[in-house]
Design an enzyme around this catalytic site. Sequence first.
Site, PDB file in Angstrom:
ATOM      1  N   GLY A 246     -24.815 -15.023  84.388  1.00  0.00           N
ATOM      2  CA  GLY A 246     -25.956 -14.390  83.715  1.00  0.00           C
ATOM      3  C   GLY A 246     -26.251 -13.000  84.288  1.00  0.00           C
ATOM      4  CG  ASP A 247     -27.464 -12.510  88.301  1.00  0.00           C
ATOM      5  OD1 ASP A 247     -28.490 -12.638  87.609  1.00  0.00           O
ATOM      6  OD2 ASP A 247     -27.320 -13.045  89.422  1.00  0.00           O
ATOM      7  CB  ALA A 248     -21.586 -10.808  85.531  1.00  0.00           C
TER       8      ALA A 248
END
Length: 305
Positions: free
Chosen positions: A234-236
Amino acid sequence: AGHINWDVTIHVDELPERDGETRIERLEQSGGGSAANVAVGLGGLGGRSIVFGSVGGDESGALVLRELANAGVDPGHVLVDAGEATSVTYVIVDGGGELLMLANEGANESFSAADLDRDTLAAADHLHLTGQQPATAAALATGAAEVGVTRSFDPGRRVRDREYDAALHAADLLFVNDREADALAAGTDIDPRAPTDRVIAVKHGGSGATVHTPHGDVSHPGFEVDAVDTAGAGDAFAAGFLGAALRDSAITGDGFPHDPREYQVPLLVANACGAIAAETVTARTDLSWDRVRSMMGESPESDLL
Ligand code: ADP
């Protein structure tokens, strides 16, 4: 702005069960925390980022700050809370990519609205928010709105907590997964699948994502990879989306465009970055345009980059 952690990834043969035996195969450590992960990811895609957040006054805090600086992220606005330990996330993964996450609270919510450097915020192109205490999150998001800085918010589990409504409403772009999209629709007046006045990216895990805009939707089915560890996907995804949107000037001082076609490339890059994270161990993923291009391979979409 959000969490800055020290991540310990423990590879096991099978996830531990009560009374069961688990063999630890390997252990890796790195800087982590959603805000730091996105900042480092954006840096790899050519952006310049500053992180707002906090670490403890211990050795891992110093390591985290050094690692951020080495990755080209400005750690100068990270609060060092001498009275706390740096937050540690233990990610336990088995060979099949199943995972269990354990976190200690530590220093990562010590940062408060009083620690916010408003001049630095006002000079930014964009604020991406991933957490913090509700009052701090609201101060960051509404503070950015007051000085005309665009805001995105990836609330994660906070989407179920009504104390975050001010921050949710102050964001012009939201990142949620399918479960969080349902919780958002049930608990607030923001329904990703109905026409809204903001842009909402809904992530579907291995099936890609959809971007909902006031003027329609755009979807992409994602990339097929052997997923080993989806922590940090999700962060990427957020880093890829923002990196592409900022590079292509889709985000301007007037806010986020409402034409779904504007999100075709950010969505593609976001899915490629999420897939790169899913096939890499550890929540911190080194992103680059070369890796994004190689994920797209020979697909005709790579011409869009
Ligand atoms: P979150 O971690 O926030 O719940 P997801 O698990 O939906 O988000 O993952 C975010 C993005 O990462 C997805 O939209 C997709 O682009 C990518 N991704 C996640 N899991 C996989 C997978 N197994 N294969 C390929 N891409 C994936």
